[in-house]
Design a protein around this motif. Structure first.
Motif, PDB file in Angstrom:
ATOM      1  N   VAL A 104       0.857  -1.182   0.000  1.00  0.00           N
ATOM      2  CA  VAL A 104       0.000   0.000   0.000  1.00  0.00           C
ATOM      3  C   VAL A 104       0.892   1.231   0.000  1.00  0.00           C
ATOM      4  N   SER A 105       0.634   2.146  -0.917  1.00  0.00           N
ATOM      5  CA  SER A 105       1.456   3.343  -1.006  1.00  0.00           C
ATOM      6  C   SER A 105       1.293   4.187   0.254  1.00  0.00           C
ATOM      7  N   PRO A 106       2.297   5.002   0.588  1.00  0.00           N
ATOM      8  CA  PRO A 106       2.168   5.872   1.765  1.00  0.00           C
ATOM      9  C   PRO A 106       0.929   6.753   1.717  1.00  0.00           C
ATOM     10  N   LYS A 107       0.561   7.216   0.508  1.00  0.00           N
ATOM     11  CA  LYS A 107      -0.618   8.078   0.382  1.00  0.00           C
ATOM     12  C   LYS A 107      -1.877   7.318   0.767  1.00  0.00           C
ATOM     13  N   VAL A 108      -1.984   6.069   0.306  1.00  0.00           N
ATOM     14  CA  VAL A 108      -3.155   5.267   0.650  1.00  0.00           C
ATOM     15  C   VAL A 108      -3.151   4.923   2.129  1.00  0.00           C
ATOM     16  N   ARG A 109      -1.997   4.500   2.640  1.00  0.00           N
ATOM     17  CA  ARG A 109      -1.926   4.103   4.043  1.00  0.00           C
ATOM     18  C   ARG A 109      -2.259   5.267   4.974  1.00  0.00           C
ATOM     19  N   SER A 110      -1.817   6.463   4.620  1.00  0.00           N
ATOM     20  CA  SER A 110      -2.095   7.614   5.473  1.00  0.00           C
ATOM     21  C   SER A 110      -3.557   8.013   5.446  1.00  0.00           C
ATOM     22  N   SER A 111      -4.314   7.483   4.467  1.00  0.00           N
ATOM     23  CA  SER A 111      -5.731   7.816   4.384  1.00  0.00           C
ATOM     24  C   SER A 111      -6.566   7.036   5.397  1.00  0.00           C
ATOM     25  N   PHE A 112      -5.990   5.995   6.006  1.00  0.00           N
ATOM     26  CA  PHE A 112      -6.710   5.242   7.009  1.00  0.00           C
ATOM     27  C   PHE A 112      -6.655   5.994   8.335  1.00  0.00           C
ATOM     28  N   PRO A 113      -7.809   6.372   8.894  1.00  0.00           N
ATOM     29  CA  PRO A 113      -7.771   7.043  10.197  1.00  0.00           C
ATOM     30  C   PRO A 113      -7.269   6.084  11.262  1.00  0.00           C
ATOM     31  N   PRO A 114      -6.645   6.615  12.307  1.00  0.00           N
ATOM     32  CA  PRO A 114      -6.127   5.734  13.363  1.00  0.00           C
ATOM     33  C   PRO A 114      -7.249   4.921  13.996  1.00  0.00           C
ATOM     34  N   ALA A 115      -6.973   3.662  14.246  1.00  0.00           N
ATOM     35  CA  ALA A 115      -7.926   2.812  14.956  1.00  0.00           C
ATOM     36  C   ALA A 115      -8.011   3.248  16.413  1.00  0.00           C
ATOM     37  N   PRO A 116      -9.136   3.044  17.066  1.00  0.00           N
ATOM     38  CA  PRO A 116      -9.207   3.326  18.502  1.00  0.00           C
ATOM     39  C   PRO A 116      -8.146   2.525  19.259  1.00  0.00           C
ATOM     40  N   GLU A 117      -7.691   3.061  20.349  1.00  0.00           N
ATOM     41  CA  GLU A 117      -6.696   2.364  21.166  1.00  0.00           C
ATOM     42  C   GLU A 117      -7.289   1.051  21.669  1.00  0.00           C
ATOM     43  N   PRO A 118      -6.609  -0.063  21.429  1.00  0.00           N
ATOM     44  CA  PRO A 118      -7.139  -1.340  21.934  1.00  0.00           C
ATOM     45  C   PRO A 118      -7.231  -1.334  23.454  1.00  0.00           C
ATOM     46  N   HIS A 119      -8.187  -2.074  23.983  1.00  0.00           N
ATOM     47  CA  HIS A 119      -8.275  -2.211  25.433  1.00  0.00           C
ATOM     48  C   HIS A 119      -7.139  -3.060  25.975  1.00  0.00           C
TER      49      HIS A 119
END
Length: 417
Positions: A11-26
């Motif tokens: 996955v290109s950096p541009k595509v990867r950066s488009s994913f918002p951060p996942a919530p912090e795992p419990h």
């Protein structure tokens, strides 16, 4: 829609950066060969009570939590994790340090995750274990091994699930494999495109890809066949019984069950280019019988013809489609080749057939061999599946796409089970 996993390429950096951060795992469990990210249901007060383990599949490098969360929860018409949480299920997302490693190697990581879930669980509720794409094979093997190996504990699992998993093998177009290896051989050391080409070619020749692919070629001139690694994996799977026996087995396909193909015509020119580096180079979709599926020619060199014989017309078969995220939106198998041809300085014909079948429906539902040209296009009925229950998509869609049609069916099966 983007797939849950980037099933083929980096996955290109541009595509990867488009994913918002996942919530912090419990909670986060370091595993031998991977990591498990734990999200407790809000109903369970930060306790693991009803675990659902969801395994990542095949791609480059290590699993990416942000991308997995995006595919499961944010990128479709069904919020899979939220719906599981609403039923009191705790979600354990299982990732791997190397998604190109052999299925049996990553199955050991899955076993480690299952053991940890059993140890952490409060109460005696049985586990649900499964995965997406190759993740379904990894967890299938892991559960079966735990049943057969007396040195391993009880998996305490009642339900196994697979999501567009290549139970009978995956299809990587031979024309695409050949072009990738050819281009890597010619321009693998080029400063810009070289690293990408080497990575794609390396992915196709990785242990995991060789184990999944029904037909594989090591280089452009090789004869398509099952790789020795695949034969060894199938033998290992057979040695432990093929499937877990003490669980209910369910699965879904991102393809239809009606036998209706995706519209890709057999033997058609999928992509053709001419330019600075390639001369009259083209790839065709797969047809039955003897066929030249690719003509590859570096400018000023002799052309290379790639031939196949005895393969089915599988590019147009019903099933999950080959999708790859790109900065300009998803593309497919032949669309990927078109992108690489353009990067190499060539002009591509405007009428590219971008995608093709990746996981035939009969493979995802374990109902027949994908080398059977008639079976590929026949309607699927429950009586010839190795699964206890299954659901197909209403249309042939991107591999591992999360939809309400498939996701809600799985949630209902989990609750009912």
């Amino acid at each position: 829609m983007n797939p849950v996993v980037d099933v083929w390429g980096p996955v290109s950096p541009k595509v990867r950066s488009s994913f918002p951060p996942a919530p912090e795992p419990h909670d986060e469990w370091p595993l031998d060969g991977g990591t498990a990210w734990v999200y407790y249901s809000p109903l369970n007060r930060r306790q693991l009570i009803r675990p659902v383990i969801l395994s990542d599949g095949f791609s480059s490098g290590s699993s990416d939590l942000d991308q997995l969360w995006h595919g499961l929860e944010e990128n479709g018409d069904f919020r899979f994790i939220s719906e599981l949480h609403a039923t009191g299920r705790d979600v354990v997302i299982l990732g791997y340090n190397d998604r190109t490693a052999s299925i049996t190697s990553n199955a050991d990581t899955a076993i480690d995750c299952i053991r940890r879930a059993v140890a952490e669980r409060v109460g005696r509720a049985k586990l649900v274990v499964g995965g997406f794409s190759m993740g379904g094979l990894i967890t299938r093997y892991a559960l079966a091994k735990m049943e057969q190996d007396p040195s391993l504990p009880d998996h305490e699992t009642s339900l196994y699930l697979s999501y567009d998993t290549p139970h009978q093998g995956a299809w990587f177009p031979i024309a695409l494999q050949a072009f990738t290896h050819f281009a890597t051989d010619k321009w693998g050391e080029a400063p810009v495109v070289g690293p990408v080409l080497r990575q794609f070619s390396g992915l196709l020749n990785s242990p995991a890809a060789k184990e999944m692919a029904r037909w594989h070629i090591e280089k452009a001139g090789s004869t398509p066949q099952q790789a020795p690694e695949r034969m060894a994996f199938l033998t290992a799977l057979d040695d432990i019984g093929g499937w877990p026996r003490g669980v209910r087995k369910i699965g879904v396909a991102n393809g239809v069950d009606s036998g209706t193909g995706n519209g890709v015509k057999a033997g058609a020119t999928a992509v053709k280019c001419q330019g600075n580096t390639l001369n009259d180079t083209w790839l065709k979709t797969q047809a039955e019988g003897d066929q030249v599926v690719a003509r590859l020619q570096k400018t000023s060199e002799e052309p290379v013809s790639v031939r196949t014989s005895g393969l089915p017309a599988i590019d147009g078969a019903p099933g999950g489609l080959f999708t790859v995220p790109s900065p300009d939106g998803d593309t497919g198998s032949f669309g990927l080749a078109a992108l690489l041809m353009t990067v190499l300085g060539n002009t591509v014909n405007p009428d590219v057939i971008t995608t093709s079948c990746f996981i035939p429906s009969i493979s995802a539902l374990a109902v027949g061999d994908i080398d059977d040209p008639k079976r590929l296009y026949q309607p699927i009925t429950p009586d010839n599946s190795a699964l206890d229950a299954f659901q197909c998509a209403g249309r042939n869609e991107g591999h591992t796409t999360m939809t309400e049609e498939l996701g809600a069916w799985i949630v209902n099966e989990i609750v009912a089970g």
